[in-house]
Design an enzyme around this catalytic site. Structure first.
Site, PDB file in Angstrom:
ATOM      1  CD  GLU A  73     104.900  16.942  28.003  1.00 49.78           C
ATOM      2  OE1 GLU A  73     103.773  16.663  27.901  1.00 49.78           O
ATOM      3  OE2 GLU A  73     105.395  17.531  28.694  1.00 49.78           O
ATOM      4  CG  ASP A  89      88.562  33.056  70.041  1.00 53.97           C
ATOM      5  OD1 ASP A  89      89.081  32.852  69.051  1.00 53.97           O
ATOM      6  OD2 ASP A  89      88.633  32.878  71.470  1.00 53.97           O
ATOM      7  CD  GLN A  94      76.729   8.572  63.151  1.00 56.20           C
ATOM      8  OE1 GLN A  94      77.897   8.073  63.110  1.00 56.20           O
ATOM      9  NE2 GLN A  94      76.342   8.494  64.465  1.00 56.20           N
ATOM     10  CG  HIS A 141      89.726  26.848  73.439  1.00 50.43           C
ATOM     11  ND1 HIS A 141      88.578  26.554  73.183  1.00 50.43           N
ATOM     12  CD2 HIS A 141      90.120  27.697  73.152  1.00 50.43           C
ATOM     13  CE1 HIS A 141      88.061  27.728  72.524  1.00 50.43           C
ATOM     14  NE2 HIS A 141      89.055  28.576  72.521  1.00 50.43           N
ATOM     15  CD  GLU A 157      94.261  28.108  66.342  1.00 50.76           C
ATOM     16  OE1 GLU A 157      94.669  27.428  67.283  1.00 50.76           O
ATOM     17  OE2 GLU A 157      93.018  28.126  66.049  1.00 50.76           O
ATOM     18  CG  HIS A 158      94.957  32.253  68.158  1.00 44.36           C
ATOM     19  ND1 HIS A 158      94.694  31.088  68.371  1.00 44.36           N
ATOM     20  CD2 HIS A 158      93.799  32.713  67.529  1.00 44.36           C
ATOM     21  CE1 HIS A 158      93.472  30.713  68.164  1.00 44.36           C
ATOM     22  NE2 HIS A 158      92.788  31.488  67.476  1.00 44.36           N
ATOM     23  CG  HIS A 187      98.078  16.054  24.040  1.00 40.16           C
ATOM     24  ND1 HIS A 187      97.678  14.653  24.381  1.00 40.16           N
ATOM     25  CD2 HIS A 187      97.925  16.750  25.171  1.00 40.16           C
ATOM     26  CE1 HIS A 187      97.219  14.572  25.807  1.00 40.16           C
ATOM     27  NE2 HIS A 187      97.417  15.859  26.101  1.00 40.16           N
ATOM     28  CD  GLN A 190      94.305  30.193  72.200  1.00 37.67           C
ATOM     29  OE1 GLN A 190      93.953  29.168  71.560  1.00 37.67           O
ATOM     30  NE2 GLN A 190      93.293  31.073  71.878  1.00 37.67           N
ATOM     31  CE1 TYR A 204      79.621  15.541  62.758  1.00 38.67           C
ATOM     32  CE2 TYR A 204      80.482  16.990  64.208  1.00 38.67           C
ATOM     33  CZ  TYR A 204      79.872  16.029  64.018  1.00 38.67           C
ATOM     34  OH  TYR A 204      79.598  14.954  65.066  1.00 38.67           O
ATOM     35  CB  SER A 234      92.997  26.391  70.239  1.00 35.74           C
ATOM     36  OG  SER A 234      93.079  27.534  69.817  1.00 35.74           O
ATOM     37  CG  ASN A 271      84.281  13.001  67.552  1.00 32.33           C
ATOM     38  OD1 ASN A 271      84.327  12.571  66.426  1.00 32.33           O
ATOM     39  ND2 ASN A 271      83.484  12.276  68.350  1.00 32.33           N
TER      40      ASN A 271
END
Lengths: 432, 432
Positions: A415, A361, A191, A262, A327-328, A420, A259, A130, A237, A214
């Site tokens: 068990e 990046d 969709q 963003h 993250e960074h 089994h 950062q 995506y 981020s 999104n």
């Protein structure tokens, strides 16, 4: 403007704990709408896609077909400057080389009693990528998602990207071509996720869907999870810069703002043992904010979520960094290795004063899809491992079965699983 | 009783496609209830846990404390037969040895232009293990989840298990002791998942939650995902047996029933090129069903979801197996390696006539937590990899930054990210 926290102050722990739990995203509840869209695409297929694209993207598939043609891709590539094309190619090559090292190896072996055991890795048959539309449509993200899939050996990589009135960022198409994407469809939103997961007359289903989106896309990915695999749900981020006094404040300010620009929910944090440096960085941030095209976003992010944390010494930054699980993480210090040894939770570490996070990046070769919002405590950035799966192997002969049977039968019986126990016992003519 | 499909018949593709999409679970929508419980545990902590345990498990923490003591664990162990204890120890040792080979290695290197790159693996700080109560409380699952966590180096493994009126299956406690679980709490349901994710006064939060559970537990895991990591959401079990004519029908029938007895939604499938064998296996299933303690469950599973598929030759079974993507795949054929080469989608493969899947459930050494419901198309069984995470490493000097800067700046500008471009350019005294 950013919040200041001082490790030496009495209320530090309370304030830091509150800081860690601050939500940086409004989670919209779009589950019901998304469910309706997914059900509609499952039922009506291409016709549903056509309706949603007309409604949301102002697009008529009778005039602009859903699938992007090779000619369109070539034309888009011709629109992109040679400088940017070269940069994309350099990035793709570096990403490919680095990710090739991540390919896991099969491990098939016999143990001491002759039982064959092992792991065999195979690529996922088909992956959907995506790509968001509008300003969040990043060519670099196309490379970061598609190149590792190709390195893993995924034979079919399908890209979906919403196209307002038909238009797709030409650099995105060029990046898709460079990365070897096999099919591109100009659809987006829930969709598009539904079409990838369930298939339509025109689009064969995939087995896994990756890439950012999104709230609708994120909700759709959660809903189709199980039918297909998904990657992590990415949040805003963040960067954590640990710096000693011996830094150029302007460099660090630029990193913090990279950062912040963003997303209004992005977070930039500086930890330092130097109050003077902290003040200088803060002043530099204020100065640099004035000349950014995305100044409004960066200002909001820095004001709402930015933080400067003063520590008595750099060693004190390590446990804080592990709790932040950024993250960074940039280590802009004289001896980064000393700090690095103690870091357990971070998506990626950028070592030394000449490794701005931005290199990662684009052209470092490592992946820029990394765990956000403290999820580096339990997850990893995107890698070749996300595009392969492991089949476990077991092989016994009559002798090995005889050796292991009594224990297996004892456990099965404890068990309460008769069949089994029988499945083992019957092969040895034992009662069970 | 099971459905028969013949690859040679005209309607095979339609019937097989329908068979593949049959749902074997009723998914209860318990999201709203679960959300209320999670919110309550976040707000009221231990007090909420006490209330839910009183209500659902008939348990008073004032009389039976929430945390299971070392003395209780030792007492439980003493209740378990030496035979079962030995079997658990054998299983744990074999699981440990096999999983130790899965530990990924750090890979830190310098590329041709001197850029330092790499991957560094660290264990997750704390992991929660959900163990169901009642008949689904399997000691073997405790080992399969906890041992790989310990092999990965997770320093804190916390187990939760609902205890009706305070009682916990002693073999489960013995397995937890053998696996090295650090803390055990007698709580269950969505409230236990919430406690693990957010912590309470008595229970420190974990970073990841693994283990099977009912609809409430599964919904709770989905809801806390993001705050903590989770493993896959397990569905009902399935086995696919590919067999040639030269098999003992009773052995195969026992294998099919070993899946069917798990759950009414379990699925057992036989693919063979021999109609005679198929008929003999079906007859053996009918016979064996009569003598199983869980006959009702196994009968329902076999009747509703069991299948026998006739193929013209064994090679034709491979594409079908890849579409079924079974959790467990047995190759009871003369030349299993020939078939195995073409298998891409399977959670685990059990090779040859002397490798009943049940050995993998208990003492093979491989993990029995495997992808169900066709998810082997995109995911893998539980392994050490589920208990570690990877930090990406990047290290540039001034020279490497100079070489990579133009491409990074070009891409940043093409994406409209000024501060990104500046963060690189400023270090080289370039305009951006």
């Amino acid at each position: 403007m950013a919040v200041w926290l001082d490790k030496a102050s009495d209320d530090f722990e309370a304030r830091f704990a509150a800081f860690l739990t601050t939500k940086r995203e409004v989670s919209e509840d779009v589950n019901a709408v998304v469910k309706t869209i997914i059900d509609d695409v499952r039922t009506r297929g291409d016709a549903a896609l056509a309706d949603y694209s007309r409604k949301f993207d102002g697009l008529d598939f009778a005039l602009t077909p859903m699938r992007v043609t090779t000619e369109e891709i070539d034309a888009a590539e011709a629109e992109v400057s040679p400088e940017v094309l070269d940069a994309l190619r350099l990035a793709a090559t570096r990403i490919e080389k680095h990710h090739a090292r991540q390919m896991p190896k099969d491990d098939i072996y016999e143990d001491a009693i002759g039982v064959g055991l092992g792991s065999r890795w195979t690529a996922i048959d088909a992956v959907g990528l995506y790509v968001p539309g509008g300003t969040a449509s990043y060519p670099s993200s196309v490379l970061m998602n598609a190149v590792p899939a190709r390195v893993a050996g995924v034979p079919r990589v399908v890209m979906v990207v919403p196209a307002l009135a038909g238009a797709i960022n030409p650099t995105v198409l060029a990046a898709a071509k460079i990365a070897g994407v096999n099919e591109i469809y100009r659809i987006g939103g829930a969709q598009a996720v539904a079409a990838l997961a369930y298939g339509t007359e025109s689009i064969a289903p995939v087995a896994k869907i990756v890439g950012p989106g999104n709230a609708y896309v994120a909700a759709a990915k959660r809903q189709v999870f199980g039918t297909v695999g998904i990657d992590m749900i990415a949040g805003p981020s963040e960067v954590l810069v640990i710096a000693d006094a011996d830094n150029n404040p302007d460099w660090l300010a630029a990193d913090l703002l990279a950062q912040a620009e963003h997303d209004r929910g992005a977070q930039s944090i500086l930890i330092t043992d130097s109050v003077e440096l902290a003040k200088a960085v803060e002043a530099a941030v204020e100065r640099q904010l004035k000349t950014l095209s995305r100044s409004e976003t960066a200002t909001a992010s820095w004001k709402d979520f930015g933080a400067i944390i003063i520590v008595p010494d750099l060693a004190a930054s390590v446990p804080l960094a592990n709790r932040i699980a950024a993250e960074h993480l940039e280590l802009a210090v004289a001896d980064p290795d000393a700090l690095m040894a103690g870091i357990r939770n971070a998506g990626a570490i950028f070592i030394g004063r000449h490794t701005p996070e931005v290199i990662g990046d684009y052209v470092g070769g490592s992946n820029h899809v990394l765990p956000t919002a403290r999820s580096a405590r339990f997850s990893s950035g995107l890698s070749v491992l996300d595009f392969v799966k492991r089949t476990s192997i077991l092989r016994l002969g009559a002798e090995q079965l005889k050796q292991l049977a009594p224990a297996a039968i004892a456990l099965a019986k404890s068990e309460g699983l008769d069949a089994h126990a029988r499945s083992v016992a019957i092969r040895l003519n034992l009662e069970s």
